[in-house]
Design an enzyme around this catalytic site. Sequence first.
Site, PDB file in Angstrom:
ATOM      1  N   ARG A 101       5.299  -0.870  11.773  1.00 49.42           N
ATOM      2  CA  ARG A 101       3.977  -0.288  12.006  1.00 49.42           C
ATOM      3  C   ARG A 101       3.702   0.772  10.951  1.00 49.42           C
ATOM      4  O   ARG A 101       4.609   1.470  10.503  1.00 49.42           O
ATOM      5  CB  ARG A 101       3.898   0.318  13.408  1.00 49.42           C
ATOM      6  CG  ARG A 101       4.059  -0.696  14.535  1.00 49.42           C
ATOM      7  CD  ARG A 101       3.965  -0.025  15.891  1.00 49.42           C
ATOM      8  NE  ARG A 101       3.999  -0.972  17.003  1.00 49.42           N
ATOM      9  CZ  ARG A 101       5.098  -1.395  17.608  1.00 49.42           C
ATOM     10  NH1 ARG A 101       6.283  -0.926  17.212  1.00 49.42           N
ATOM     11  NH2 ARG A 101       5.042  -2.256  18.590  1.00 49.42           N
ATOM     12  N   LYS A 119       6.314   3.664  18.497  1.00 46.88           N
ATOM     13  CA  LYS A 119       5.139   3.555  19.358  1.00 46.88           C
ATOM     14  C   LYS A 119       5.625   3.367  20.788  1.00 46.88           C
ATOM     15  O   LYS A 119       5.773   2.258  21.287  1.00 46.88           O
ATOM     16  CB  LYS A 119       4.266   2.374  18.930  1.00 46.88           C
ATOM     17  CG  LYS A 119       2.969   2.268  19.721  1.00 46.88           C
ATOM     18  CD  LYS A 119       2.176   1.046  19.316  1.00 46.88           C
ATOM     19  CE  LYS A 119       0.916   0.913  20.152  1.00 46.88           C
ATOM     20  NZ  LYS A 119       0.146  -0.304  19.805  1.00 46.88           N
ATOM     21  N   HIS A 154      -1.771  -3.840  10.700  1.00 51.06           N
ATOM     22  CA  HIS A 154      -1.024  -4.399  11.828  1.00 51.06           C
ATOM     23  C   HIS A 154      -0.940  -5.921  11.727  1.00 51.06           C
ATOM     24  O   HIS A 154      -0.034  -6.543  12.281  1.00 51.06           O
ATOM     25  CB  HIS A 154      -1.689  -3.993  13.143  1.00 51.06           C
ATOM     26  CG  HIS A 154      -0.789  -4.114  14.331  1.00 51.06           C
ATOM     27  ND1 HIS A 154       0.092  -3.116  14.704  1.00 51.06           N
ATOM     28  CD2 HIS A 154      -0.613  -5.115  15.228  1.00 51.06           C
ATOM     29  CE1 HIS A 154       0.758  -3.499  15.778  1.00 51.06           C
ATOM     30  NE2 HIS A 154       0.350  -4.700  16.118  1.00 51.06           N
ATOM     31  N   ARG A 213       2.271  -7.843  10.586  1.00 49.16           N
ATOM     32  CA  ARG A 213       3.296  -8.162  11.580  1.00 49.16           C
ATOM     33  C   ARG A 213       3.048  -9.554  12.167  1.00 49.16           C
ATOM     34  O   ARG A 213       3.987 -10.324  12.382  1.00 49.16           O
ATOM     35  CB  ARG A 213       3.282  -7.104  12.692  1.00 49.16           C
ATOM     36  CG  ARG A 213       3.744  -5.741  12.231  1.00 49.16           C
ATOM     37  CD  ARG A 213       3.337  -4.601  13.156  1.00 49.16           C
ATOM     38  NE  ARG A 213       3.811  -4.752  14.518  1.00 49.16           N
ATOM     39  CZ  ARG A 213       5.024  -4.437  14.953  1.00 49.16           C
ATOM     40  NH1 ARG A 213       5.910  -3.950  14.091  1.00 49.16           N
ATOM     41  NH2 ARG A 213       5.351  -4.580  16.215  1.00 49.16           N
ATOM     42  N   HIS A 228       9.478  -5.057  19.678  1.00 51.72           N
ATOM     43  CA  HIS A 228       8.755  -5.304  20.920  1.00 51.72           C
ATOM     44  C   HIS A 228       9.678  -5.123  22.109  1.00 51.72           C
ATOM     45  O   HIS A 228      10.871  -5.442  22.051  1.00 51.72           O
ATOM     46  CB  HIS A 228       8.184  -6.723  20.941  1.00 51.72           C
ATOM     47  CG  HIS A 228       6.956  -6.872  20.103  1.00 51.72           C
ATOM     48  ND1 HIS A 228       6.430  -8.096  19.753  1.00 51.72           N
ATOM     49  CD2 HIS A 228       6.139  -5.938  19.530  1.00 51.72           C
ATOM     50  CE1 HIS A 228       5.341  -7.922  19.023  1.00 51.72           C
ATOM     51  NE2 HIS A 228       5.153  -6.622  18.871  1.00 51.72           N
ATOM     52  N   TYR A 278      19.366  -6.359  30.563  1.00 53.48           N
ATOM     53  CA  TYR A 278      20.664  -6.966  30.262  1.00 53.48           C
ATOM     54  C   TYR A 278      20.794  -7.446  28.816  1.00 53.48           C
ATOM     55  O   TYR A 278      21.885  -7.542  28.291  1.00 53.48           O
ATOM     56  CB  TYR A 278      20.920  -8.136  31.213  1.00 53.48           C
ATOM     57  CG  TYR A 278      21.207  -7.682  32.625  1.00 53.48           C
ATOM     58  CD1 TYR A 278      22.487  -7.254  32.992  1.00 53.48           C
ATOM     59  CD2 TYR A 278      20.208  -7.649  33.588  1.00 53.48           C
ATOM     60  CE1 TYR A 278      22.754  -6.816  34.288  1.00 53.48           C
ATOM     61  CE2 TYR A 278      20.460  -7.215  34.877  1.00 53.48           C
ATOM     62  CZ  TYR A 278      21.733  -6.801  35.220  1.00 53.48           C
ATOM     63  OH  TYR A 278      21.988  -6.367  36.501  1.00 53.48           O
TER      64      TYR A 278
END
Length: 424
Positions: free
Chosen positions: A244, A271, A347, A350, A373, A383
């Site tokens: 970003r 972010k 952006h 990405r 993400h 997990y």
Amino acid sequence: MPITKLQIDKAKPRDDGKPLKLYDGQGLYLWVLKTGSKVWRFKYTWDGKEKMLALGRYPDLTLKDAREKRDSTRRLLAKDTDPSAKRRNDRMARLKAERGSFEMVAREWHRVSAAEWTERHAASVLKSLDSYLFPSLGRRPVSEITPFELLEVLRKVEATGKLDTAKRLRERCNSIFRLGIISGLCTFNPAADLTKALKAPVSKPRPALSNDALPGFLAMLHDAPQMLLQTRLLFQVLMTCFTRVGETVRAEWTHIDFENGIWTIPPENRKLKSKLKAMANPHLVPLPRQIVAVFLQLRQHARPNNPYVFPSFRRPRQHMNEATPLKALERMGYGGANKEHGHIVTHGFRATASTILNESGFNPDAVERQLAHIDKNTVRAAYNRAQYMQERRDMMQHWADYLDSRLEAAMQHGTMMPPEHNSN
């Protein structure tokens, strides 16, 4: 015997520091405190217990006014009303009237919620309330606002085509009225039933480069006139690492591990919601050799006493402005008021990388991890803490090499094919 004004004016504090009490009759007293202050008190019995009610200070409250207050208080007692309880209830009613307007409740909600937001987001939320809600609803008591009234305000926003804004305003109103309920300022949430009353906004993807448009953009970036070297290198980092722009311009030299080829993005630069930053891990970005070379080149131009990899042009100890690449895109004809060659936002780099790498057969989990993400499946996220570091390192080198090949092909006007990758 009732006291006189002359007695009151001549009254002095007691030498032992205890209040001097001058009795006027029917429960009314004047207390002369050790500080010299003179206050009126009314003593009465309620439910078998002796209670005391402060009436006011002398001379602000004259002898005549004090007697009138005493008499009105005695009338309350005659009606089986506790004067102290009535005063407390009246005070609460005044507070509700003062604090119970929509704007006051909304600002309190914003004050509490902003602790978990970035300053930029908090300012944006407050601006939306000030622009769309406060003019119509600001002075209205939250207890009196109806669903129809709120819907009318939101539909005015909707009518301008700002469907997403109307949706967000309804969500914010829902939280504001919930605060009003738990604060005792209202008993009903008029926003709760409006979820299906507004048009659903259509999500639009961020403007991004397609694979076919990538070579032309890279060639134009390579030959962009008047673009400063630092800005050109920033684009290379954004496109290659698909980080970003905010976390990229905030990169510091202490975050770059040249020996191991790792860029560590600390939680405070990521972010994330404020409440998550304290518990979040840093995001590790494996660096292909091209980006290591970029950082080495930038280090040759590092400014004294400025810790940032991308320093501000004007402010000696600040980082580059996040809007700098957007302005550069506009000058190139890819954004803002100049979309001669298309529309791109930073952006979108990405999305371009994610699309091409997923289509090329790379592990989607590795791609998502590189994008930093958060898995929406909270159980799986708890997990699956794998970093996929070696897989991502190979992927990032493949992607950097692919961008080089696309640029070289564009410069030579050759045939440009999408990258091939076999995940096996």
